[in-house]
Design an enzyme around this catalytic site. Structure first.
Site, PDB file in Angstrom:
ATOM      1  N   GLN A  68      30.441  -3.914  11.490  1.00 20.38           N
ATOM      2  CA  GLN A  68      29.739  -5.155  11.808  1.00 20.38           C
ATOM      3  C   GLN A  68      29.528  -5.304  13.321  1.00 20.38           C
ATOM      4  OE1 GLN A  68      31.254  -9.441  11.895  1.00 20.38           O
ATOM      5  NE2 GLN A  68      30.226  -9.395   9.907  1.00 20.38           N
ATOM      6  N   CYS A  98      30.011 -16.313  13.214  1.00 19.64           N
ATOM      7  CA  CYS A  98      31.248 -16.588  13.949  1.00 19.64           C
ATOM      8  C   CYS A  98      31.162 -17.942  14.651  1.00 19.64           C
ATOM      9  CB  CYS A  98      31.524 -15.485  14.966  1.00 19.64           C
ATOM     10  SG  CYS A  98      33.039 -15.782  15.926  1.00 19.64           S
ATOM     11  N   LYS A 139      25.576 -11.709   7.588  1.00 22.22           N
ATOM     12  CA  LYS A 139      26.426 -12.831   7.194  1.00 22.22           C
ATOM     13  C   LYS A 139      26.056 -14.030   8.054  1.00 22.22           C
ATOM     14  CE  LYS A 139      31.275 -13.905   6.189  1.00 22.22           C
ATOM     15  NZ  LYS A 139      31.737 -14.995   7.056  1.00 22.22           N
ATOM     16  N   HIS A 168      28.510 -18.073   4.328  1.00 21.81           N
ATOM     17  CA  HIS A 168      29.703 -18.902   4.471  1.00 21.81           C
ATOM     18  C   HIS A 168      29.222 -20.344   4.341  1.00 21.81           C
ATOM     19  CE1 HIS A 168      33.805 -19.771   6.259  1.00 21.81           C
ATOM     20  NE2 HIS A 168      33.224 -20.959   6.138  1.00 21.81           N
ATOM     21  N   ASN A 199      30.794 -17.346   0.134  1.00 22.08           N
ATOM     22  CA  ASN A 199      31.982 -17.176   0.961  1.00 22.08           C
ATOM     23  C   ASN A 199      32.473 -18.553   1.395  1.00 22.08           C
ATOM     24  OD1 ASN A 199      32.612 -16.474   4.356  1.00 22.08           O
ATOM     25  ND2 ASN A 199      33.955 -15.773   2.729  1.00 22.08           N
ATOM     26  N   GLY A 200      33.795 -18.758   1.327  1.00 22.14           N
ATOM     27  CA  GLY A 200      34.360 -20.010   1.813  1.00 22.14           C
ATOM     28  C   GLY A 200      35.140 -20.793   0.777  1.00 22.14           C
ATOM     29  N   GLU A 201      36.410 -21.095   1.069  1.00 26.03           N
ATOM     30  CA  GLU A 201      37.283 -21.957   0.255  1.00 26.03           C
ATOM     31  C   GLU A 201      37.576 -21.404  -1.136  1.00 26.03           C
ATOM     32  OE1 GLU A 201      39.116 -24.805   1.169  1.00 26.03           O
ATOM     33  OE2 GLU A 201      38.465 -23.975   3.098  1.00 26.03           O
ATOM     34  N   GLY A 223      37.927 -14.169   2.358  1.00 25.29           N
ATOM     35  CA  GLY A 223      38.533 -14.056   3.677  1.00 25.29           C
ATOM     36  C   GLY A 223      39.958 -14.548   3.650  1.00 25.29           C
ATOM     37  N   ARG A 224      40.171 -15.791   4.124  1.00 22.16           N
ATOM     38  CA  ARG A 224      41.523 -16.323   4.210  1.00 22.16           C
ATOM     39  C   ARG A 224      42.212 -16.378   2.848  1.00 22.16           C
ATOM     40  NH1 ARG A 224      41.135 -21.927   6.614  1.00 22.16           N
ATOM     41  NH2 ARG A 224      39.304 -21.962   5.266  1.00 22.16           N
TER      42      ARG A 224
END
Length: 319
Positions: A68, A98, A139, A168, A199-201, A223-224
């Site tokens: 990336q 980002c 992304k 995201h 993407n996300g949560e 991700g997280r």
């Protein structure tokens, strides 16, 4: 349906990519972003941030790794992308998401969501520069302050030649505050003719199923949630394949954590290794009560040998 491990700068480095992809369920992963400003990076940069390039662009588990880039100069990004392909990158990914202030101040990441024309130019230049058989992907977030321009940004990426778009589902200003607006992923998917990843949560299998229902897309980038629950991708893959979903127990996670620490001790300077361990262990506290207790024991420790003893991990001496 594909399940991807997100590129998380300062967290998902080669060590964590190795550990997480060996758990299973991850179809591909992405490097931390390589910041491009005004020059062609030397080989050493790629060997540091994308060492998998030396091993067929795959992690030890055989999971494909993509490179990336982040920046705002179309030509310079194109030159670096072409070089990465020469080194063996199977896919080039571009970061327009980002939210870090330092990155945005230097015209990188989510700030480019204010300039869909530039986003188009970047993707188009990179697409022209790399071999036709190598996909270019991207992304993005929903926008900088509001999602009003999300569809224009997604169209810019797709029209520029992005083979798929990861969304995201928050703006830059949202940061990582819940909720993620999965309904906007559905709107993006309707607006472009390329595959869209949500993407996300997504922290659990139930979260994925809700995200899938609301967004209307199957493909997911974790991700997280995956860092906090190392078998999350494996659980989702088991559900996808109609297999039994068996959550990973803490004793299995401890094996991963110990391996992570051994690699960190071997590959990182002593002043950095403890911080990386505590960073991941802190994320694990979200999913495992045992991690809370262990984190409390080591959170103030900086001596690697003392942490060895607290973890009861033997470190082999370098030859």
């Amino acid at each position: 349906m594909q399940i991807a491990l997100a590129p998380m700068e300062g967290l998902v480095d080669e060590i964590l990519r190795d550990v997480l992809t060996r758990v299973g369920g991850i179809d591909w992963c992405v490097t931390e972003f390589i910041r491009v400003t005004d020059r062609l990076h030397p080989l050493a940069t790629y060997e540091k941030l994308a060492p998998e390039l030396l091993h067929g662009s795959r992690t030890r588990a055989g999971t494909s790794m993509r490179v990336q880039f982040l920046g705002s100069d179309p030509q310079c990004l194109a030159e670096n992308a072409a070089y990465a392909c020469e080194l063996g990158a199977p896919v080039i990914d571009l970061n327009f998401g980002c939210p870090a202030k330092t990155v945005n101040k230097s015209r990188g990441g989510a700030v480019l969501l204010k300039e869909p024309e530039l986003m188009f130019s970047i993707v188009e230049a990179v697409r022209r520069a790399v071999p036709a058989h190598i996909p270019v992907t991207s992304k993005m977030r929903l926008g900088y302050e509001t999602p009003d321009g999300a569809l224009d940004c997604a169209r810019a990426l797709a029209d520029g030649g992005s083979a798929h778009v990861v969304v995201h589902a928050r703006t830059k200003v949202d940061g990582y505050k819940p909720p993620a607006h999965w309904e906007w992923v559905a709107r993006v998917a309707d607006a472009v003719k390329v595959p869209v990843f949500a993407n996300g949560e997504v922290w659990t299998l139930d979260d994925y199923l809700r995200c899938r229902s609301i967004s209307g897309v199957d493909d997911i980038m974790l991700g997280r949630g995956l860092v906090s629950r190392p078998d999350l991708a494996r659980q989702i893959a088991a559900w996808r394949d109609g297999r039994e979903v068996r959550p990973m127990a803490w004793d299995e996670v401890r094996v991963l954590l110990d391996d992570f620490w051994r690699q960190a001790r071997r590959k990182l300077a002593p002043r950095y290794a403890p911080g990386r361990l505590k960073q991941w262990l802190g994320m694990l506290t979200r999913s495992y009560p045992e991690a809370v207790e262990l984190f409390a024991q080591i959170r103030r420790e900086h001596d690697c040998e003392l942490i060895d003893r607290l973890l009861q991990v033997e470190i082999e001496e370098a030859a």
